[in-house]
Design a protein around this motif. Structure first.
Motif, PDB file in Angstrom:
ATOM      1  N   VAL A 182      -2.688 -11.396  25.320  1.00  0.00           N
ATOM      2  CA  VAL A 182      -3.467 -12.466  24.690  1.00  0.00           C
ATOM      3  C   VAL A 182      -4.192 -11.951  23.455  1.00  0.00           C
ATOM      4  O   VAL A 182      -4.768 -10.864  23.485  1.00  0.00           O
ATOM      5  CB  VAL A 182      -4.511 -13.031  25.678  1.00  0.00           C
ATOM      6  N   GLY A 183      -4.189 -12.735  22.394  1.00  0.00           N
ATOM      7  CA  GLY A 183      -4.820 -12.310  21.145  1.00  0.00           C
ATOM      8  C   GLY A 183      -6.278 -12.676  21.073  1.00  0.00           C
ATOM      9  O   GLY A 183      -6.677 -13.506  20.246  1.00  0.00           O
ATOM     10  N   GLU A 184      -7.074 -12.066  21.945  1.00  0.00           N
ATOM     11  CA  GLU A 184      -8.510 -12.348  21.834  1.00  0.00           C
ATOM     12  C   GLU A 184      -9.321 -11.122  22.203  1.00  0.00           C
ATOM     13  O   GLU A 184      -8.886 -10.273  22.978  1.00  0.00           O
ATOM     14  CB  GLU A 184      -8.911 -13.551  22.684  1.00  0.00           C
TER      15      GLU A 184
ATOM     16  N   GLY B 179      -8.660 -26.631  12.133  1.00  0.00           N
ATOM     17  CA  GLY B 179      -8.548 -26.597  10.673  1.00  0.00           C
ATOM     18  C   GLY B 179      -7.085 -26.719  10.227  1.00  0.00           C
ATOM     19  O   GLY B 179      -6.771 -27.419   9.264  1.00  0.00           O
ATOM     20  N   LEU B 180      -6.199 -26.051  10.949  1.00  0.00           N
ATOM     21  CA  LEU B 180      -4.766 -26.113  10.627  1.00  0.00           C
ATOM     22  C   LEU B 180      -4.235 -27.529  10.806  1.00  0.00           C
ATOM     23  O   LEU B 180      -3.492 -28.048   9.977  1.00  0.00           O
ATOM     24  CB  LEU B 180      -3.980 -25.171  11.551  1.00  0.00           C
ATOM     25  N   LEU B 181      -4.656 -28.133  11.899  1.00  0.00           N
ATOM     26  CA  LEU B 181      -4.209 -29.492  12.178  1.00  0.00           C
ATOM     27  C   LEU B 181      -4.721 -30.464  11.105  1.00  0.00           C
ATOM     28  O   LEU B 181      -3.984 -31.310  10.600  1.00  0.00           O
ATOM     29  CB  LEU B 181      -4.701 -29.886  13.569  1.00  0.00           C
TER      30      LEU B 181
ATOM     31  N   LEU C  81      -0.410 -19.387   4.031  1.00  0.00           N
ATOM     32  CA  LEU C  81      -0.554 -17.928   4.034  1.00  0.00           C
ATOM     33  C   LEU C  81      -1.421 -17.521   5.208  1.00  0.00           C
ATOM     34  O   LEU C  81      -2.332 -18.256   5.604  1.00  0.00           O
ATOM     35  CB  LEU C  81      -1.265 -17.458   2.764  1.00  0.00           C
ATOM     36  N   SER C  82      -1.173 -16.321   5.712  1.00  0.00           N
ATOM     37  CA  SER C  82      -1.978 -15.854   6.830  1.00  0.00           C
ATOM     38  C   SER C  82      -2.062 -14.341   6.752  1.00  0.00           C
ATOM     39  O   SER C  82      -1.073 -13.646   6.952  1.00  0.00           O
ATOM     40  CB  SER C  82      -1.292 -16.276   8.124  1.00  0.00           C
ATOM     41  N   TYR C  83      -3.232 -13.848   6.439  1.00  0.00           N
ATOM     42  CA  TYR C  83      -3.401 -12.401   6.328  1.00  0.00           C
ATOM     43  C   TYR C  83      -4.860 -12.061   6.609  1.00  0.00           C
ATOM     44  O   TYR C  83      -5.728 -12.835   6.242  1.00  0.00           O
ATOM     45  CB  TYR C  83      -2.963 -11.935   4.924  1.00  0.00           C
TER      46      TYR C  83
ATOM     47  N   ASN D  35      -2.204 -10.448   9.242  1.00  0.00           N
ATOM     48  CA  ASN D  35      -1.224 -11.270   9.940  1.00  0.00           C
ATOM     49  C   ASN D  35      -1.232 -11.063  11.463  1.00  0.00           C
ATOM     50  O   ASN D  35      -1.358  -9.951  11.954  1.00  0.00           O
ATOM     51  CB  ASN D  35       0.165 -10.929   9.362  1.00  0.00           C
ATOM     52  N   ASN D  36      -1.078 -12.164  12.149  1.00  0.00           N
ATOM     53  CA  ASN D  36      -0.748 -12.163  13.570  1.00  0.00           C
ATOM     54  C   ASN D  36       0.734 -12.546  13.626  1.00  0.00           C
ATOM     55  O   ASN D  36       1.053 -13.642  13.169  1.00  0.00           O
ATOM     56  CB  ASN D  36      -1.608 -13.208  14.288  1.00  0.00           C
ATOM     57  N   PRO D  37       1.648 -11.719  14.046  1.00  0.00           N
ATOM     58  CA  PRO D  37       1.525 -10.581  14.944  1.00  0.00           C
ATOM     59  C   PRO D  37       1.664  -9.195  14.298  1.00  0.00           C
ATOM     60  O   PRO D  37       1.578  -8.202  15.027  1.00  0.00           O
ATOM     61  CB  PRO D  37       2.735 -10.778  15.861  1.00  0.00           C
TER      62      PRO D  37
ATOM     63  N   SER E 206      -4.756 -21.252   3.369  1.00  0.00           N
ATOM     64  CA  SER E 206      -4.933 -19.822   3.605  1.00  0.00           C
ATOM     65  C   SER E 206      -5.728 -19.600   4.889  1.00  0.00           C
ATOM     66  O   SER E 206      -6.927 -19.876   4.948  1.00  0.00           O
ATOM     67  CB  SER E 206      -5.648 -19.197   2.399  1.00  0.00           C
ATOM     68  N   ASP E 207      -5.027 -19.129   5.901  1.00  0.00           N
ATOM     69  CA  ASP E 207      -5.661 -18.871   7.207  1.00  0.00           C
ATOM     70  C   ASP E 207      -6.170 -17.426   7.182  1.00  0.00           C
ATOM     71  O   ASP E 207      -5.397 -16.490   7.314  1.00  0.00           O
ATOM     72  CB  ASP E 207      -4.627 -19.089   8.318  1.00  0.00           C
ATOM     73  N   GLU E 208      -7.482 -17.304   7.021  1.00  0.00           N
ATOM     74  CA  GLU E 208      -8.066 -15.963   6.885  1.00  0.00           C
ATOM     75  C   GLU E 208      -8.965 -15.639   8.076  1.00  0.00           C
ATOM     76  O   GLU E 208     -10.021 -15.019   7.941  1.00  0.00           O
ATOM     77  CB  GLU E 208      -8.800 -15.864   5.537  1.00  0.00           C
TER      78      GLU E 208
ATOM     79  N   PHE F 144     -15.058 -18.005  13.747  1.00  0.00           N
ATOM     80  CA  PHE F 144     -15.900 -17.082  14.493  1.00  0.00           C
ATOM     81  C   PHE F 144     -15.158 -16.425  15.660  1.00  0.00           C
ATOM     82  O   PHE F 144     -15.627 -15.450  16.220  1.00  0.00           O
ATOM     83  CB  PHE F 144     -17.124 -17.833  15.036  1.00  0.00           C
ATOM     84  N   SER F 145     -14.002 -16.998  16.033  1.00  0.00           N
ATOM     85  CA  SER F 145     -13.344 -16.592  17.280  1.00  0.00           C
ATOM     86  C   SER F 145     -13.132 -15.087  17.378  1.00  0.00           C
ATOM     87  O   SER F 145     -13.442 -14.475  18.396  1.00  0.00           O
ATOM     88  CB  SER F 145     -11.969 -17.260  17.404  1.00  0.00           C
ATOM     89  N   LYS F 146     -12.578 -14.505  16.332  1.00  0.00           N
ATOM     90  CA  LYS F 146     -12.124 -13.117  16.438  1.00  0.00           C
ATOM     91  C   LYS F 146     -13.234 -12.144  16.072  1.00  0.00           C
ATOM     92  O   LYS F 146     -13.584 -11.277  16.859  1.00  0.00           O
ATOM     93  CB  LYS F 146     -10.898 -12.898  15.544  1.00  0.00           C
ATOM     94  N   SER F 147     -13.799 -12.269  14.871  1.00  0.00           N
ATOM     95  CA  SER F 147     -14.755 -11.238  14.428  1.00  0.00           C
ATOM     96  C   SER F 147     -16.042 -11.242  15.246  1.00  0.00           C
ATOM     97  O   SER F 147     -16.667 -10.206  15.395  1.00  0.00           O
ATOM     98  CB  SER F 147     -15.079 -11.366  12.946  1.00  0.00           C
TER      99      SER F 147
ATOM    100  N   TRP G 111     -15.773 -20.564  22.279  1.00  0.00           N
ATOM    101  CA  TRP G 111     -16.777 -21.496  21.754  1.00  0.00           C
ATOM    102  C   TRP G 111     -16.164 -22.602  20.912  1.00  0.00           C
ATOM    103  O   TRP G 111     -16.766 -23.648  20.721  1.00  0.00           O
ATOM    104  CB  TRP G 111     -17.803 -20.741  20.905  1.00  0.00           C
ATOM    105  N   ARG G 112     -14.981 -22.343  20.377  1.00  0.00           N
ATOM    106  CA  ARG G 112     -14.233 -23.285  19.555  1.00  0.00           C
ATOM    107  C   ARG G 112     -15.025 -23.716  18.324  1.00  0.00           C
ATOM    108  O   ARG G 112     -15.456 -24.865  18.193  1.00  0.00           O
ATOM    109  CB  ARG G 112     -13.798 -24.530  20.375  1.00  0.00           C
ATOM    110  N   VAL G 113     -15.202 -22.759  17.440  1.00  0.00           N
ATOM    111  CA  VAL G 113     -15.928 -23.091  16.212  1.00  0.00           C
ATOM    112  C   VAL G 113     -15.385 -22.278  15.040  1.00  0.00           C
ATOM    113  O   VAL G 113     -15.096 -21.089  15.163  1.00  0.00           O
ATOM    114  CB  VAL G 113     -17.466 -22.931  16.423  1.00  0.00           C
TER     115      VAL G 113
HETATM  116  C1  LIG Z   1      -3.565 -16.418  12.679  1.00  0.00           C
HETATM  117  C2  LIG Z   1      -4.385 -17.239  13.616  1.00  0.00           C
HETATM  118  N1  LIG Z   1      -4.919 -18.387  13.178  1.00  0.00           N
HETATM  119  C3  LIG Z   1      -5.656 -19.170  13.988  1.00  0.00           C
HETATM  120  C4  LIG Z   1      -5.892 -18.829  15.307  1.00  0.00           C
HETATM  121  C5  LIG Z   1      -6.721 -19.741  16.166  1.00  0.00           C
HETATM  122  O1  LIG Z   1      -8.072 -19.461  15.986  1.00  0.00           O
HETATM  123  P1  LIG Z   1      -9.254 -20.333  16.598  1.00  0.00           P
HETATM  124  O2  LIG Z   1      -9.689 -19.674  17.865  1.00  0.00           O
HETATM  125  O3  LIG Z   1     -10.328 -20.272  15.545  1.00  0.00           O
HETATM  126  O4  LIG Z   1      -8.744 -21.698  16.801  1.00  0.00           O
HETATM  127  C6  LIG Z   1      -5.360 -17.633  15.811  1.00  0.00           C
HETATM  128  C7  LIG Z   1      -5.551 -17.243  17.218  1.00  0.00           C
HETATM  129  O5  LIG Z   1      -4.893 -16.399  17.751  1.00  0.00           O
HETATM  130  C8  LIG Z   1      -4.583 -16.827  14.938  1.00  0.00           C
HETATM  131  O6  LIG Z   1      -4.042 -15.677  15.357  1.00  0.00           O
END
Ligand SMILES: Cc1ncc(COP(=O)(O)O)c(C=O)c1O
Length: 392
Positions: free
Chosen positions: A41-43, A107-109, A174-176, A178-180, A206-208, A238-241, A247-249
């Motif tokens: 899981v990516g958290e 935000g993506l949606l 763009l996403s950097y 990057n996951n994965p 840009s998903d940062e 806020f999710s990752k850092s 919390w979903r924010v």
């Molecule tokens: C690249 C990327 N964007 C967005 C998300 C989702 O983030 P959030 O928890 O803010 O919805 C993730 C979660 O793994 C992710 O890896």
């Protein structure tokens, strides 16, 4: 799929046509086993810093249990604005250019629904986050993957993106970092993409979300590049850092003409981001920096352990310069990434995710998330070593 899993006749074709998640199956299997080490899981494994949780509890005790403004609490929008200004010198007006979202996921949606008309094409480098394609497809857009390769560090080149541009192309996602893959784009990698966006009149989403998670590497915010702020939707959170996945924010920033459209979608589907989470987020921006840095130091230690560990086992792994994922090649085992992940789980009880879950060009790799305790990563590497020796 068993007969019991077959979709009901009432499920829309749009949803039926979504690909099955390549990740969920592994997590379901892992959930039924004991003594499993999950690098799946990516958290963050860290709990949310205490003072952020306390700020949320305090807000609840003070009676802040209602909706907020659709845009989110003004104090939080001001905090996000100041944060981006301080880090990247990009200015967003808290009154009209920022919306607080239920994570970058929302935000993506919002971005996809507010800019894509049916058939509009969106270019996105792969391997990439599993939600991108479904999110674009559900909005009626056409997701156009642009493969990247290990040899070029999984960095997407402007020329490859440009090859995918047609008269229907509306945006680049763009996403950097990057996951994965952990690939991080430097300013010099981004400038040709900015030039492409300007020449072909494309919007950039840009998903940062991993912007704070770079290792000896300075993050460049796409909107800070010359001329890009006006054609960028910037997503962060806020999710990752701050270790706040539950919390979903998060936030979305864009010029007012785009943000207003995103707000229209947001107000009908979410109304406003969770109120206690917004209070915790205010506190995160106020006092969370030391926690961010402490977690980052620990991720860096684990990153070196896991990358050296994989390379030592002959599973070649480029150095991830951001996020918290390693993406080693498992080709030397002769197994496919799906076989590797499934057999590793069954035989050694370690969860990794098959690279092909992130796009076809991810085949031959697996994703291992190193947001797990150091000792568990050591044990996982020992188990993977045993597994690899058995199968080579
Ligand atoms: C690249 C990327 N964007 C967005 C998300 C989702 O983030 P959030 O928890 O803010 O919805 C993730 C979660 O793994 C992710 O890896």
């Amino acid at each position: 799929m068993s007969a019991d899993d077959a979709p009901s006749e009432f499920v829309s074709r749009r949803v039926q046509n979504l690909p099955a998640s390549g990740i969920r199956r592994f997590f379901d299997l892992a959930g039924s086993m004991d003594d499993v080490i999950s690098l799946g899981v990516g958290e963050p494994d860290f709990d949310t810093p205490r003072q952020l949780t306390e700020a949320a509890i305090r807000s609840l005790n003070e009676g802040h249990t209602h909706y907020t403004s659709n845009y989110g609490l003004l104090e939080l929008r001001r905090g996000v604005s100041a944060h981006l200004d301080r880090l990247y010198g990009v200015h967003y007006d808290p009154a009209s250019e920022i919306v607080i979202t239920a994570g970058v996921s929302e935000g993506l949606l919002l971005a996809a629904h507010s800019v894509l008309d049916p058939g509009d094409e969106l270019l996105c480098a792969e391997p990439s986050f599993v939600a991108y394609m479904p999110c674009v497809t559900l909005a009626g857009g056409a997701f156009v993957p642009v493969p990247t390769e290990e040899e070029s560090g999984f960095l997407v080149r402007a020329a490859d993106l440009e090859d995918g541009v047609t008269s229907r192309t509306k945006a680049i996602l763009l996403s950097y970092p990057n996951n994965p893959t952990g690939a991080a784009m430097a300013r010099d990698d981004l400038l040709p993409i900015a030039d492409l966006a300007a020449r072909r009149n494309l919007l950039v989403i840009s998903d940062e979300i991993y912007d704070r998670m770079t290792y000896g590497f300075e993050h460049t915010c796409f909107a800070s590049l010359p001329g890009m702020r006006e054609r960028t939707i910037l997503l962060g959170g806020f999710s990752k850092s701050y270790a706040m996945t539950g919390w979903r924010v998060g936030w979305a920033c864009a010029p007012a003409g785009i943000l207003e459209a995103m707000m229209q979608v947001h107000q009908y589907i979410i109304m406003s981001a969770p109120t206690p989470s917004q209070y915790a987020a205010i506190e995160a921006l106020r006092s969370g920096e030391d926690d961010v840095q402490a977690m980052l130091r620990e991720y860096d230690r684990r990153r070196r352990l896991i990358v050296n560990g994989f390379n030592g086992l002959g599973l070649t792994c480029i150095e991830p310069r951001g996020a918290f994922y390693a993406f080693p090649s498992i080709r030397s085992t002769g197994l496919s990434d799906e076989e590797f992940a499934e057999q590793l789980l069954r035989e050694e009880k370690v969860v990794v995710v098959p690279g092909s879950a992130f796009g076809a060009c991810g085949a031959g790799h697996v994703r291992a998330c190193y947001a797990a305790p150091y000792g568990q990563i050591e044990e996982a590497l020992a188990r993977i070593g045993r597994f690899v020796h058995k199968h080579r």
